[in-house]
Design an enzyme around this catalytic site. Structure first.
Site, PDB file in Angstrom:
ATOM      1  N   ASN A 106       0.861  -1.183   0.000  1.00 11.95           N
ATOM      2  CA  ASN A 106       0.000   0.000   0.000  1.00 11.95           C
ATOM      3  C   ASN A 106       0.895   1.231   0.000  1.00 11.95           C
ATOM      4  O   ASN A 106       1.493   1.575   1.023  1.00 11.95           O
ATOM      5  CB  ASN A 106      -0.898  -0.027   1.250  1.00 11.95           C
ATOM      6  CG  ASN A 106      -1.758   1.227   1.372  1.00 11.95           C
ATOM      7  OD1 ASN A 106      -1.893   2.010   0.435  1.00 11.95           O
ATOM      8  ND2 ASN A 106      -2.345   1.410   2.541  1.00 11.95           N
ATOM      9  N   LYS A 161       0.098   4.277  -0.260  1.00  8.65           N
ATOM     10  CA  LYS A 161      -0.534   5.440   0.381  1.00  8.65           C
ATOM     11  C   LYS A 161      -0.284   6.704  -0.466  1.00  8.65           C
ATOM     12  O   LYS A 161      -0.236   6.612  -1.687  1.00  8.65           O
ATOM     13  CB  LYS A 161      -0.050   5.579   1.821  1.00  8.65           C
ATOM     14  CG  LYS A 161      -0.272   4.299   2.646  1.00  8.65           C
ATOM     15  CD  LYS A 161      -0.019   4.498   4.110  1.00  8.65           C
ATOM     16  CE  LYS A 161      -0.245   3.188   4.861  1.00  8.65           C
ATOM     17  NZ  LYS A 161      -0.113   3.342   6.320  1.00  8.65           N
ATOM     18  N   HIS A 200      -9.451   0.870   5.344  1.00  6.80           N
ATOM     19  CA  HIS A 200      -8.171   1.133   6.009  1.00  6.80           C
ATOM     20  C   HIS A 200      -8.396   2.096   7.170  1.00  6.80           C
ATOM     21  O   HIS A 200      -9.231   3.001   7.090  1.00  6.80           O
ATOM     22  CB  HIS A 200      -7.167   1.720   5.014  1.00  6.80           C
ATOM     23  CG  HIS A 200      -5.761   1.707   5.529  1.00  6.80           C
ATOM     24  ND1 HIS A 200      -5.296   2.631   6.433  1.00  6.80           N
ATOM     25  CD2 HIS A 200      -4.721   0.869   5.267  1.00  6.80           C
ATOM     26  CE1 HIS A 200      -4.028   2.366   6.713  1.00  6.80           C
ATOM     27  NE2 HIS A 200      -3.658   1.294   6.016  1.00  6.80           N
ATOM     28  N   GLU A 216      -6.877   4.541   8.189  1.00  3.92           N
ATOM     29  CA  GLU A 216      -6.717   5.963   7.852  1.00  3.92           C
ATOM     30  C   GLU A 216      -7.982   6.513   7.206  1.00  3.92           C
ATOM     31  O   GLU A 216      -8.348   7.672   7.426  1.00  3.92           O
ATOM     32  CB  GLU A 216      -5.488   6.136   6.947  1.00  3.92           C
ATOM     33  CG  GLU A 216      -4.192   5.877   7.704  1.00  3.92           C
ATOM     34  CD  GLU A 216      -3.007   5.497   6.839  1.00  3.92           C
ATOM     35  OE1 GLU A 216      -1.948   5.219   7.403  1.00  3.92           O
ATOM     36  OE2 GLU A 216      -3.156   5.459   5.592  1.00  3.92           O
ATOM     37  N   GLU A 236      -5.118  -5.176  10.741  1.00  2.00           N
ATOM     38  CA  GLU A 236      -4.120  -4.141  11.004  1.00  2.00           C
ATOM     39  C   GLU A 236      -4.424  -3.452  12.330  1.00  2.00           C
ATOM     40  O   GLU A 236      -5.287  -2.573  12.391  1.00  2.00           O
ATOM     41  CB  GLU A 236      -4.131  -3.090   9.890  1.00  2.00           C
ATOM     42  CG  GLU A 236      -3.734  -3.611   8.534  1.00  2.00           C
ATOM     43  CD  GLU A 236      -3.343  -2.476   7.598  1.00  2.00           C
ATOM     44  OE1 GLU A 236      -2.224  -2.516   7.067  1.00  2.00           O
ATOM     45  OE2 GLU A 236      -4.137  -1.542   7.424  1.00  2.00           O
ATOM     46  N   GLY A 278       2.595   2.244  10.972  1.00  2.00           N
ATOM     47  CA  GLY A 278       3.516   3.373  10.842  1.00  2.00           C
ATOM     48  C   GLY A 278       4.183   3.789  12.135  1.00  2.00           C
ATOM     49  O   GLY A 278       4.828   4.829  12.198  1.00  2.00           O
ATOM     50  N   SER A 289       3.522  -2.244  10.500  1.00  2.00           N
ATOM     51  CA  SER A 289       4.973  -2.255  10.688  1.00  2.00           C
ATOM     52  C   SER A 289       5.590  -3.612  10.362  1.00  2.00           C
ATOM     53  O   SER A 289       6.493  -4.098  11.046  1.00  2.00           O
ATOM     54  CB  SER A 289       5.342  -1.818  12.119  1.00  2.00           C
ATOM     55  OG  SER A 289       4.879  -0.507  12.381  1.00  2.00           O
TER      56      SER A 289
END
Length: 255
Positions: free
Chosen positions: A9, A11, A95, A97, A167, A173, A212
């Site tokens: 991904n 992003k 996701h 985010e 996730e 991250g 990560s």
């Protein structure tokens, strides 16, 4: 028999130069790798360039999001039909985010899931808990709720040929990662949760871990029985680091 899948991904990263160089690097690094599916999801404006750059390779094109509408007065959005038209196959939805920054609800994500299935595309459904939810012992409750948005409206059969990416939000991250045992426990819970409705469907769902993932922890994660691959963020922007993760998946699953 499930096949491992590692997906990158990208992003909000990239440029025409990056797309060209990164895909060339991936093609070189992964030319001899067998036994693990590979997909990348660049930003939408680079999908066509990426599709041409991937031509003749085994790397599959994906995308990072989709709108719930197929056409019309929805400025700035991208439809399932458009993604299919440019050759994308694996589409990331839900996701953290998107859930956080765009306030996407479980119900909205379930609609996207249904649209992708109807278009013949493969949803990569992201689920996972925040750090606060994890500390409160609500990991399974959150994951069940996010899966149930699809399960209760579309049935277990909707998960045929689908990817679910677990996730933990606290690991995305941050450099933190769930231990292999922690990740396996949640993956087993997810598979068992779907199995309550349909054992055969649950057995074939590809469950990825994300958060990560890197070349250091990949092999141990992939050695777990219910972890079928990874949804990779930062490490997918470096050909050698991403290739190391793919190679680790291939070795673990071929063993």
């Amino acid at each position: 028999m499930r096949h491992p899948l590692v997906m990158g991904n990208w992003k909000l990263n990239g440029s025409k130069t990056v797309v060209k160089e990164l895909i060339a690097g991936l093609r070189n690094e992964l030319s001899s790798v067998d036994g693990c599916g590979v997909a990348i999801a660049p930003p939408v404006m680079y999908l066509d360039q990426a599709k041409h750059a991937l031509s003749g390779s085994q790397i599959v094109l994906g995308a990072q999001n989709v709108d719930v509408n197929l056409s019309g007065a929805f400025t700035g959005e991208v439809s399932a039909d458009m993604l299919k038209d440019v050759g994308a196959q694996y589409i990331i939805i839900g996701h953290s985010e998107r859930r956080t920054y765009h306030k996407e609800s479980d119900e909205l994500i379930a609609k996207k899931f249904a649209l992708l299935k109807a278009a013949g595309l493969i949803p990569v459904l992201c689920i996972g808990e925040t750090e606060a939810e994890n500390e409160a012992g609500k990991t399974e409750e959150v994951c069940a709720r996010q899966i149930d948005a699809v399960l209760k409206t579309q049935g277990a059969e909707a998960f045929n040929g689908v990817v679910i990416a677990y996730e933990p939000v606290w690991a995305i991250g941050t450099g933190k990662s769930a231990t292999p045992a922690q990740a396996q426990a949640v993956h087993k819970f997810i598979r068992d949760h779907i199995a309550k409705e349909n054992h055969a469907v649950a057995a074939q769902v590809i469950l990825q871990y994300g958060g990560s993932v890197n070349d250091k922890n990949a092999a141990e994660l992939f050695a777990q029985p219910d972890i079928d691959g990874a949804l990779v963020g930062g490490a997918s922007l470096k050909a050698d680091a991403f290739a190391a993760i793919v190679k680790a998946a291939a070795v673990a699953k071929n063993a």
